[in-house]
Write a protein that holds these residues in place. Structure first.
Motif, mmCIF file in Angstrom:
data_model
loop_
_atom_site.group_PDB
_atom_site.id
_atom_site.type_symbol
_atom_site.label_atom_id
_atom_site.label_comp_id
_atom_site.label_asym_id
_atom_site.label_seq_id
_atom_site.Cartn_x
_atom_site.Cartn_y
_atom_site.Cartn_z
ATOM 1 N N SER A 291 0.546 -0.924 0.312
ATOM 2 C CA SER A 291 -0.022 -0.146 0.176
ATOM 3 C C SER A 291 0.590 1.172 0.394
ATOM 4 O O SER A 291 0.708 2.376 -0.207
ATOM 5 N N GLY A 311 -7.781 -12.360 3.123
ATOM 6 C CA GLY A 311 -8.562 -12.662 4.555
ATOM 7 C C GLY A 311 -8.857 -13.465 5.048
ATOM 8 O O GLY A 311 -9.757 -14.013 6.134
ATOM 9 N N SER A 315 -4.539 -13.053 6.159
ATOM 10 C CA SER A 315 -5.170 -12.096 6.814
ATOM 11 C C SER A 315 -4.834 -10.528 5.517
ATOM 12 O O SER A 315 -3.594 -11.276 5.231
ATOM 13 N N THR A 316 -5.502 -9.391 5.213
ATOM 14 C CA THR A 316 -4.653 -8.712 4.379
ATOM 15 C C THR A 316 -4.617 -7.121 5.880
ATOM 16 O O THR A 316 -5.313 -7.066 5.946
ATOM 17 N N HIS A 340 -6.010 -3.404 8.774
ATOM 18 C CA HIS A 340 -6.342 -4.176 7.861
ATOM 19 C C HIS A 340 -6.248 -3.449 6.977
ATOM 20 O O HIS A 340 -6.205 -1.935 6.590
ATOM 21 N N TYR A 341 -6.382 -4.512 5.653
ATOM 22 C CA TYR A 341 -6.051 -3.776 3.962
ATOM 23 C C TYR A 341 -7.293 -4.377 3.643
ATOM 24 O O TYR A 341 -7.157 -4.731 2.931
ATOM 25 N N SER A 342 -8.340 -3.413 3.418
ATOM 26 C CA SER A 342 -9.517 -3.622 2.800
ATOM 27 C C SER A 342 -9.712 -4.104 0.929
ATOM 28 O O SER A 342 -8.253 -3.545 0.629
ATOM 29 N N LEU A 343 -10.163 -5.210 0.624
ATOM 30 C CA LEU A 343 -10.051 -5.587 -0.536
ATOM 31 C C LEU A 343 -10.071 -5.224 -1.462
ATOM 32 O O LEU A 343 -9.534 -4.656 -2.747
ATOM 33 N N ARG A 344 -11.424 -3.523 -1.603
ATOM 34 C CA ARG A 344 -11.412 -2.568 -2.226
ATOM 35 C C ARG A 344 -9.682 -1.926 -2.843
ATOM 36 O O ARG A 344 -9.902 -1.808 -3.711
ATOM 37 N N HIS A 345 -9.581 -1.472 -1.728
ATOM 38 C CA HIS A 345 -8.353 -0.744 -1.752
ATOM 39 C C HIS A 345 -7.402 -1.377 -2.144
ATOM 40 O O HIS A 345 -6.276 -1.499 -3.153
#
Length: 407
Positions: A291, A311, A315-316, A340-345
């Motif tokens: 990121s 996740g 985990s993301t 947490h690293y959201s899938l969308r981002h």
């Protein structure tokens, strides 16, 4: 000089949704011409025309979906039309086929049936119906100079087998695909694996869809234990990767094998490449948070192949950017906390990264998880500078699945 002929591509009946995407990728990789004759993507036997034998064998030189390739001599939907076509082929192509019928040419005829079991006696009877073949050589079941295959296709539904075969084919065997690599590179024998290491077959398919060829630079930003790097290197790519998981990259994470209590000292991504004689194509791996920008703008990759963490089993995560005001002791190793690293981002960042760092014509191949009941095409991430060229589904457990996207 083009001498268009018909050929049979016999596919393994697994991962059928990936079959067309792999084939199309290899056609582009080798810049091949072909014509569709009888191509139902779900059937294991495709009939295609190629301008020469070398062209179709190039597909076999890379495909892990193809079991074998044959030069087609006869094809029919019933026995009468099949035998008529085979007799006509031998007669009209005598100049090209006579060499296979000479006394010094040993031979073998294999009978293959799909969705129908035949006894050995029945197989012999099938061969005897072709007693008009002008065979003069000796039978050699181990190392014949020429091998013919007689194939009957009895549909795809084992609960509704037709009374007669849907297709009958006969051809001269030319070569096999690369399915031996699936066993050769199996995770069961792999030196270094993790909970989410990609199996060999899917890794090889991804490398094919990424158009990896000797000399390419291939990058995996969520490298894990390097399964995707191994397959890309096997096809000649120079590979490098990154991952946020320091413990995994240094083989200090808990072993994934039930029988293994502690990691061995020589476990690493490099050792995996050594195992398959690909160490010279290993560039490096780095501990990095995807990121956050790391790579210079001028760096270009021929392909990006990756399986982002969903996740579920992994985990993301990304590096936590909050500063708590406490001074950092530079003499003590510092491991930053993660959030947490959201899938969308994550997928937004992945497509932005690919658009920036792929060479023109380069490919991004990645997995997208989803719930079957929720899936729509609107879920597919897009970028104005990337074109989606394939989208194949793999069912997992229950209502969960994932799609292999190629941009």
């Amino acid at each position: 000089m083009k001498n268009w002929k018909k050929y049979i591509l016999w596919f393994a009946q697994e991962h059928t949704d990936f079959r067309q995407a792999e084939f199309d990728s290899l056609v582009q990789l080798f810049n091949l011409e072909y014509r569709k004759i009888s191509l139902d993507s779900l059937k294991p036997f495709w009939i295609l025309e190629f301008p020469n034998e070398d062209s179709v064998l190039k597909i076999g030189s890379r495909s892990v979906g193809v079991r074998a390739i044959f030069e087609l001599w006869s094809h029919g939907q019933d026995y009468k039309s099949f035998h008529k076509e085979l007799k006509n082929y031998i007669k009209s192509n005598a100049a090209a086929t006579n060499c296979w019928f000479k006394r010094e040419c040993s031979f073998k005829i294999t009978v293959e049936t799909y969705n129908k079991h035949l006894l050995q006696k029945e197989k012999v009877q099938k061969i005897e119906t072709m007693d008009y073949l002008p065979l003069e050589g000796n039978v050699d079941l181990k190392s014949p100079k020429v091998e013919w295959w007689y194939i009957e296709f009895w549909g795809l539904d084992p609960t509704n087998v037709p009374e007669t075969p849907e297709d009958i084919l006969f051809g001269r065997w030319l070569g096999n695909g690369q399915r031996h690599l699936i066993k050769e590179m199996s995770l069961k024998k792999r030196k270094f694996i993790g909970n989410t290491s990609m199996d060999a077959q899917l890794s090889l398919i991804m490398a094919n869809q990424a158009l990896v060829q000797p000399g390419d630079i291939v990058f995996d930003p969520f490298v894990g234990t390097g399964s995707l790097l191994v397959s890309a290197a096997k096809f000649g790519g120079y590979v490098l990767g990154a991952d946020i998981d320091f413990m995994m990259l240094h083989a200090r994470a808990r072993p994934s094998r039930i029988t293994q209590k502690v990691r061995e000292k020589d476990e690493s991504i490099r050792s995996n490449l050594q195992q398959y004689n690909c160490e010279t194509r290993y560039l490096d791996v780095v501990v990095a948070d995807f990121s956050n920008p790391l790579w210079r703008d001028t760096i270009k990759f021929d392909s990006i192949i990756t399986d982002p963490p969903y996740g579920i089993r992994e985990s993301t995560e990304k590096v936590e950017t909050k500063y708590n005001g406490k001074p950092i002791n530079k003499d003590v190793p510092h491991y930053p906390s993660t959030s947490h690293y959201s899938l969308r981002h994550l997928y937004k960042d992945l497509l932005l990264f690919a658009a920036k760092h792929l060479k023109n014509g380069g490919r991004l191949v990645c997995w997208l998880p989803f719930h079957k009941d929720d899936y729509t095409e609107k879920m597919i991430p897009l970028h104005k500078n990337l074109r989606l060229v394939s989208n194949s589904e793999q069912s997992l457990s229950g209502q969960t699945a994932r799609r292999l996207l190629t941009f």
